[in-house]
Write an enzyme that holds these catalytic residues in place. Structure first.
Site, short mmCIF file in Angstrom:
data_model
loop_
_atom_site.label_atom_id
_atom_site.label_comp_id
_atom_site.label_asym_id
_atom_site.label_seq_id
_atom_site.Cartn_x
_atom_site.Cartn_y
_atom_site.Cartn_z
CG HIS A 14 4.85 -3.54 6.73
ND1 HIS A 14 3.70 -2.73 7.42
CD2 HIS A 14 5.18 -4.63 7.35
CE1 HIS A 14 3.57 -3.66 8.44
NE2 HIS A 14 4.33 -4.78 8.47
CG HIS A 23 1.20 2.05 4.16
ND1 HIS A 23 0.95 1.60 5.65
CD2 HIS A 23 0.28 2.91 3.91
CE1 HIS A 23 -0.19 2.36 6.24
NE2 HIS A 23 -0.68 3.08 5.05
CG HIS A 74 3.50 -9.28 6.53
ND1 HIS A 74 2.37 -9.45 6.93
CD2 HIS A 74 4.16 -8.46 7.44
CE1 HIS A 74 2.39 -8.75 8.26
NE2 HIS A 74 3.45 -8.06 8.36
CD GLU A 75 7.99 -7.87 6.86
OE1 GLU A 75 7.89 -6.69 6.84
OE2 GLU A 75 7.58 -8.60 7.78
#
Length: 682
Positions: free
Chosen positions: A470, A473, A466-467
């Site tokens: 980020h 991105h 998940h991290e």
């Protein structure tokens, strides 16, 4: 077209960050910026090069000065650093408000927007100018002087209160520990958790075992400890942190801070002409109105609550078979784990040896290499602030395009949770070169012990992905304009799309082969364990769904319904939401809101719904891979080009439609959660 020249930013020199120098250096930088801005606005014919570019330079310089300080305050907290950090919060808030309310600066940007040059700017530059003008209005540039002063005062108080809330949660978490000399008291705890408790005792020069409220320790007790009294004691300590209840009742109490935050947020929204803080919050998000958000959340709740109640009834029946009279909140994880083992013959603990952190990290890099064509290479010679930290260069076609710091393990004086933050943003510099982006990833996994290396639960593997989503991105953006590069300028309810999207590969057989391998033998996750894990994927997923909806509805209703009452009954609203969607009865002493840092100290106020909103986008985006192949290179590159590379340069819905070929549907999320049958899904 030739590739741009990529320039390395000056990486943070953590050793040179001295608490007594932080504020003087910050003030020097802010005052220098003020003088530069005063000169910039003297030019009546502002252009991108004479105004926007120098303003971006200043924003970037400030970010690179403050970001390492903020990072260290979270991961290596000390009294001196905290005092310095908190002493800077009012200065930063004042500076930010000054900029946002500078009428001359606003008019200079407005001149660019109305000039012929605007049409010649590229898409990212145009979006940047449009966002900046919107943010001037949201910062009170249109207000009368008296109201501007009030806005500035409110903003400063909000920043200080958010920081104090966060400090209280950290202090309350660290204040509690339990020393045990007998292993018998910890019956049921797996070897890895016992090793962690032994290590915690050793670090305090104690014999035996120490339990703490750091999440790995708390999670192990709630999931495996056979002693219900120990579970209850720890549950109470954890769920009364920073409140008027529990073992440190009143000592770090956030009750007054929460009331003040609510009151000031509402005042700020009213000053700007918004009906509620919820309306103000949505001014920068995909969702158009509070009604749309509430309808979205209530619709998901309606589709999930019956499933969740059924799951909880099954859990209660199972617990009764095990001899339990009742299932209290501190019993849920314990019996859920036992039921999961009975039903699927699998536990998180059984999987842990197959997920050593080093293997997971390398496997994750292989996954993104296959999807997006990038590679990561570890650097051993870099300046760090703790031995746990690792640093990697990100390469595309052999050329470095970004870099990332990873700090993954729980320790004292480190804020709990997991997050991504940026140090440097990709942007075009004055000399035409492109600055490479740099990211920080922080998690709180159980560290290595004397007995074994750091081993992750599958939940923690998902958190890491998940991290890292980020971070991708932020790092893979092709936007060269500071305000909309990477995660900058991305609507808050779309910013979770890449992170939740990447989690899907934690459940794919082909990817699991890359991220798993027994820490002693290297043997990949056996087929029977894999099958059990996949079969158990949606175990109690409706209960997890309604838990997130409980938080999201509480947050949004709190900021939508609060009307300035002297002492708004926050807990009564929490309980009202729970009565509607929760299936686990919270005890009267539960004070979850008091440590709900996402909404009281983070950026999620009236925005926690973003997790579910973006989850719909992520599940639907992943369904394209399900159709074309989970490692289909063409689909991977399409996601890279349509979503990751574009940053905040275009509206997120337009980018999603460009990738998916249509607007998002909720079906994929419900199907992935096991709430909608496969056959019904479209």
């Amino acid at each position: 077209m030739t590739d741009p020249v990529l320039s390395d930013p000056q990486l943070p020199t953590f050793s040179s960050i001295s608490p007594d120098r932080i504020k003087p250096e910050l003030l020097e930088l802010l005052n220098s910026n003020r003088q530069r801005i005063a000169k910039l606005v003297e030019n009546p014919e502002a252009t991108w090069d004479t105004l926007a570019q120098p303003m971006d330079d200043m924003s970037d310089q400030l970010n690179q000065m403050w970001s390492p300080v903020s990072h260290l305050n979270s991961v290596l907290n000390s009294d001196a650093l905290r005092e310095a950090y908190n002493g800077c919060i009012p200065e930063l808030s004042q500076y930010s408000t000054e900029i946002g309310q500078n009428r001359s600066l606003y008019e200079a940007y407005a001149h660019i927007k109305s000039s012929g040059e605007f049409q010649r700017l590229n898409e990212a530059q145009q979006k940047s100018i449009t966002n900046i003008l919107r943010d001037f209005h949201l910062a009170g540039v249109d207000l009368a002087d008296e109201k501007k002063a009030k806005y500035k005062e409110i903003s400063q108080q909000l920043a200080e209160l958010g920081s104090k809330f966060s400090d209280n949660v950290l202090d309350a978490t660290q204040a509690w520990s339990k020393h045990l000399t007998s292993e018998e008291a910890l019956k049921g705890l797996p070897k890895s958790a016992l090793a962690g408790a032994r290590q915690a005792a050793k670090s305090r020069n104690l014999e035996g075992y120490v339990l703490t409220l750091d999440f790995p320790s708390y999670y192990a007790v709630m999931t495996y400890a056979e002693d219900p009294e120990l579970r209850r004691e720890m549950y109470e300590a954890y769920n009364t942190r920073a409140s008027d209840q529990g073992p440190h009742a009143g000592r770090y109490d956030n009750s007054r801070i929460m009331q003040d935050l609510l009151r000031l947020r509402r005042e700020k929204a009213l000053l700007l002409g918004f009906e509620t803080f919820a309306h103000y919050s949505l001014a920068t998000k995909m969702a158009q109105s509070p009604e749309e958000v509430l309808e979205f959340l209530n619709d998901l709740a309606e589709k999930s609550v019956m499933h969740a109640r059924k799951e909880f009834a099954e859990l209660e029946a199972f617990a009764r078979e095990q001899g339990a009279d009742t299932v209290d909140a501190w019993d849920v994880s314990y019996y859920a784990e036992k039921l999961k083992q009975e039903r699927y013959a699998i536990s998180e603990e059984e999987l842990k040896p197959y997920f050593p952190a080093a293997k997971v990290i390398n496997g994750m890099f292989t996954v993104v290499e296959r999807l997006f064509g990038i590679t990561l290479e570890e650097v051993s010679d870099f300046e760090t602030y703790h031995p746990d930290v690792r640093y990697f260069r990100v390469k595309e076609d052999g050329r470095e395009i970004a870099s990332i710091y990873m700090d993954l393990y729980a320790r004292e004086n480190k804020r709990g949770g997991a997050w991504m933050a940026d140090y440097a943003v990709r942007r075009r510099l004055d000399n035409g070169h492109i600055q490479k982006p740099v990211a920080f990833i922080t998690c709180n996994f159980a560290p290595a012990t004397d007995e074994h290396p750091a081993l992750l639960t599958h939940n923690e593997v998902t958190t890491l992905f998940h991290e890292f989503g980020h971070a991708l991105h932020h790092m893979l953006t092709q936007v060269d304009c500071y305000e909309v590069s990477g995660i900058n300028g991305v609507a808050w309810d779309a910013v979770e799309l890449p992170s939740q999207f990447l989690e899907n590969w934690c459940w794919e057989e082909e990817a699991l082969a890359m991220i798993s391998g027994h820490y002693e033998t290297g043997e990949p996750l056996p087929k029977d364990l894999l099958d059990k894990m996949l079969a158990a994927k949606n175990f109690q997923s409706a209960m997890m769904m309604v838990r997130q909806l409980e938080f999201a509805l509480f947050d949004f209703r709190l900021h939508h319904e609060y009307a300035g009452e002297e002492n708004f009954d926050i807990l009564a609203l929490m309980n009202e939401v729970r009565d509607k969607v929760a299936v686990i009865k919270a005890p009267a002493f539960n004070r979850f809101p008091h440590s709900f840092s996402h909404i009281f100290a983070g950026g999620y106020a009236a925005g926690y719904y973003s997790y579910k909103w973006a989850e719909v986008l992520a599940a639907d985006a992943f369904s394209k891979f399900e159709e074309n192949g989970v490692f289909d290179a063409k689909t991977g590159r399409e996601f890279l080009h349509c979503i990751l590379e574009k940053g905040g340069s275009r509206e997120p819905m337009d980018l999603f439609v460009e990738f998916r070929g249509r607007p998002p549907k909720v079906d994929a999320l419900l199907r992935h959660s096991g709430i909608l049958p496969e056959a019904v899904a479209s």
